[in-house]
Design a protein around this motif. Structure first.
Motif, mmCIF file in Angstrom:
data_model
loop_
_atom_site.group_PDB
_atom_site.id
_atom_site.type_symbol
_atom_site.label_atom_id
_atom_site.label_comp_id
_atom_site.label_asym_id
_atom_site.label_seq_id
_atom_site.Cartn_x
_atom_site.Cartn_y
_atom_site.Cartn_z
ATOM 1 N N ASP A 222 0.827 -1.206 0.000
ATOM 2 C CA ASP A 222 0.000 0.000 0.000
ATOM 3 C C ASP A 222 0.863 1.260 0.000
ATOM 4 O O ASP A 222 0.572 2.227 -0.711
ATOM 5 N N ARG A 223 1.940 1.263 0.790
ATOM 6 C CA ARG A 223 2.801 2.443 0.854
ATOM 7 C C ARG A 223 3.590 2.638 -0.439
ATOM 8 O O ARG A 223 4.036 3.744 -0.738
ATOM 9 N N ARG A 225 2.394 2.208 -3.506
ATOM 10 C CA ARG A 225 1.566 2.579 -4.656
ATOM 11 C C ARG A 225 1.953 3.944 -5.230
ATOM 12 O O ARG A 225 2.154 4.091 -6.441
ATOM 13 N N ALA A 226 2.047 4.945 -4.378
ATOM 14 C CA ALA A 226 2.353 6.295 -4.867
ATOM 15 C C ALA A 226 3.724 6.352 -5.523
ATOM 16 O O ALA A 226 3.946 7.147 -6.451
ATOM 17 N N ARG A 227 4.651 5.514 -5.065
ATOM 18 C CA ARG A 227 5.999 5.526 -5.622
ATOM 19 C C ARG A 227 6.080 4.814 -6.964
ATOM 20 O O ARG A 227 7.095 4.894 -7.665
ATOM 21 N N VAL A 229 3.494 5.130 -9.357
ATOM 22 C CA VAL A 229 2.516 5.733 -10.267
ATOM 23 C C VAL A 229 3.113 5.996 -11.643
ATOM 24 O O VAL A 229 2.572 5.564 -12.671
ATOM 25 N N ARG A 264 -6.845 11.183 -7.298
ATOM 26 C CA ARG A 264 -5.674 10.639 -6.594
ATOM 27 C C ARG A 264 -5.259 9.365 -7.324
ATOM 28 O O ARG A 264 -5.817 8.285 -7.117
ATOM 29 N N GLU A 265 -4.271 9.516 -8.179
ATOM 30 C CA GLU A 265 -3.934 8.440 -9.105
ATOM 31 C C GLU A 265 -3.373 7.197 -8.428
ATOM 32 O O GLU A 265 -3.466 6.091 -8.952
ATOM 33 N N ALA A 266 -2.763 7.339 -7.232
ATOM 34 C CA ALA A 266 -2.162 6.171 -6.578
ATOM 35 C C ALA A 266 -3.193 5.083 -6.318
ATOM 36 O O ALA A 266 -2.858 3.889 -6.284
ATOM 37 N N ASP A 306 12.410 4.558 1.326
ATOM 38 C CA ASP A 306 11.701 5.711 1.878
ATOM 39 C C ASP A 306 12.688 6.572 2.664
ATOM 40 O O ASP A 306 13.401 6.073 3.534
#
Length: 329
Positions: A222-223, A225-227, A229, A264-266, A306
């Motif tokens: 889950d963490r 996902r944004a990384r 995109v 929010r694309e993530a 991170d």
């Protein structure tokens, strides 16, 4: 297989150079620093890290040839090589997504641009450059001092860029960790190398990937996902969609979300997309997957961690130390 660490230059350089010291102590072979106008300057950062380390290679990950003329890249890398005892590595690419969106820079042929850049960098490293190209010229240019030319890595994803790396580069930086994509990339690099009579082994294959360690694998995914995109939803050859194992509809949905500032694309990055570009889970499972990269013929794994809490990042580096120092996987 060797290991590198990607360091995002979004924090004070004193703290980030300390992170590089921790990477060297953990057994990492090199650090890869981005070249973006909105981050700290990559060559200032490399110089600071060079002064605080003794073995760590200092790589641009990557220098943008639309931002800097290849002669400037060659000069900067030669300077870093001089002050570090020959530890510079040149990683180059055409530039990030902001070049088209913010600067209106859309080269007709990134392939031609990179081919010309490598030619000029190599000529300057060996003496005087004599080159007049479609994008760059360096006719009669020469550095004011002699140095051994640093190795040059191309950032590549599509088939033609991978083949170009096989033709002309000392290494290639790829993005993707599944078996099918790794086999695809290796085959394309080999095709380019063989076309010009090179041994494909002359082009080292490195994978840049995100890593998130957590006892709860679902939380780690889950963490991540944004990384993932831009890697999953950005611009890349459609023929790679099945190679990555993606649902074309899911990719189209993510790309549409990227174009909508109100979305929010993530949330549209699927678990499969995350697993295509990143390793998330326990340290033991991450170490096992890294070992599989080595067995798949990868020469270098460049880890992106991170960095929101640098003390936590250093703890992950220390925990990965036994894996990194373990030698060939």
């Amino acid at each position: 297989m060797e290991y590198g660490l990607a360091i995002w230059l979004d924090q004070p350089l004193d703290a980030l150079s300390g992170l590089a010291v921790a990477a060297e102590e953990a057994g990492f072979a090199d650090v890869w620093l981005p070249d973006h106008y909105f981050l700290r300057d990559v060559y200032v950062a490399q110089a600071l890290i060079a002064a605080r380390t003794t073995k760590l290679r200092l790589a641009t990950g990557v220098a943008a040839v639309q931002l800097r003329h290849p002669a400037l890249i060659a000069s900067a890398a030669a300077t870093i090589a001089e002050c570090s005892g020959g530890r510079a590595v040149i990683g180059i690419g055409p530039g990030g997504h902001e070049f088209g969106a913010q600067f209106g820079m859309r080269p007709r042929s990134p392939l031609r641009m990179l081919r010309e850049s490598v030619e000029i960098i190599r000529q300057l490293g060996s003496g005087q450059a004599s080159w007049r190209g479609e994008y760059f010229s360096a006719d009669g240019a020469a550095l004011g001092w002699r140095t051994d030319p640093p190795p040059v890595y191309l950032s590549a994803r599509g088939p033609r860029m991978l083949e170009l790396a096989g033709e002309i580069a000392d290494g290639v930086i790829i993005h993707g960790v599944q078996h099918d994509f790794l086999a695809y990339a290796r085959a394309r690099v080999a095709r380019g190398a063989e076309r010009v009579g090179r041994d494909p082994a002359e082009c080292r294959i490195s994978v840049m990937l995100d890593v998130e360690a957590d006892r709860d694998e679902a939380a780690a995914i889950d963490r991540l996902r944004a990384r993932c995109v831009l890697m999953a939803g950005g611009s890349y050859a459609d023929e790679l969609i099945p190679v990555y194992g993606f649902d074309p509809g899911a990719v189209a949905t993510l790309r549409a979300a990227l174009r909508d500032p109100h979305v929010r694309e993530a949330g549209y990055v699927t678990d499969d997309m995350v697993r295509a570009f990143a390793f998330g889970g326990t340290l033991e499972s991450v170490a096992a997957r890294l070992g599989a990269l080595g067995r798949a013929g990868i020469d270098l794994a460049i880890l992106k961690l991170d960095q929101s809490d640098l003390s936590a990042t250093r703890a992950v580096l220390e925990a990965l130390g036994p894996t990194v120092k373990g030698g060939p996987a």
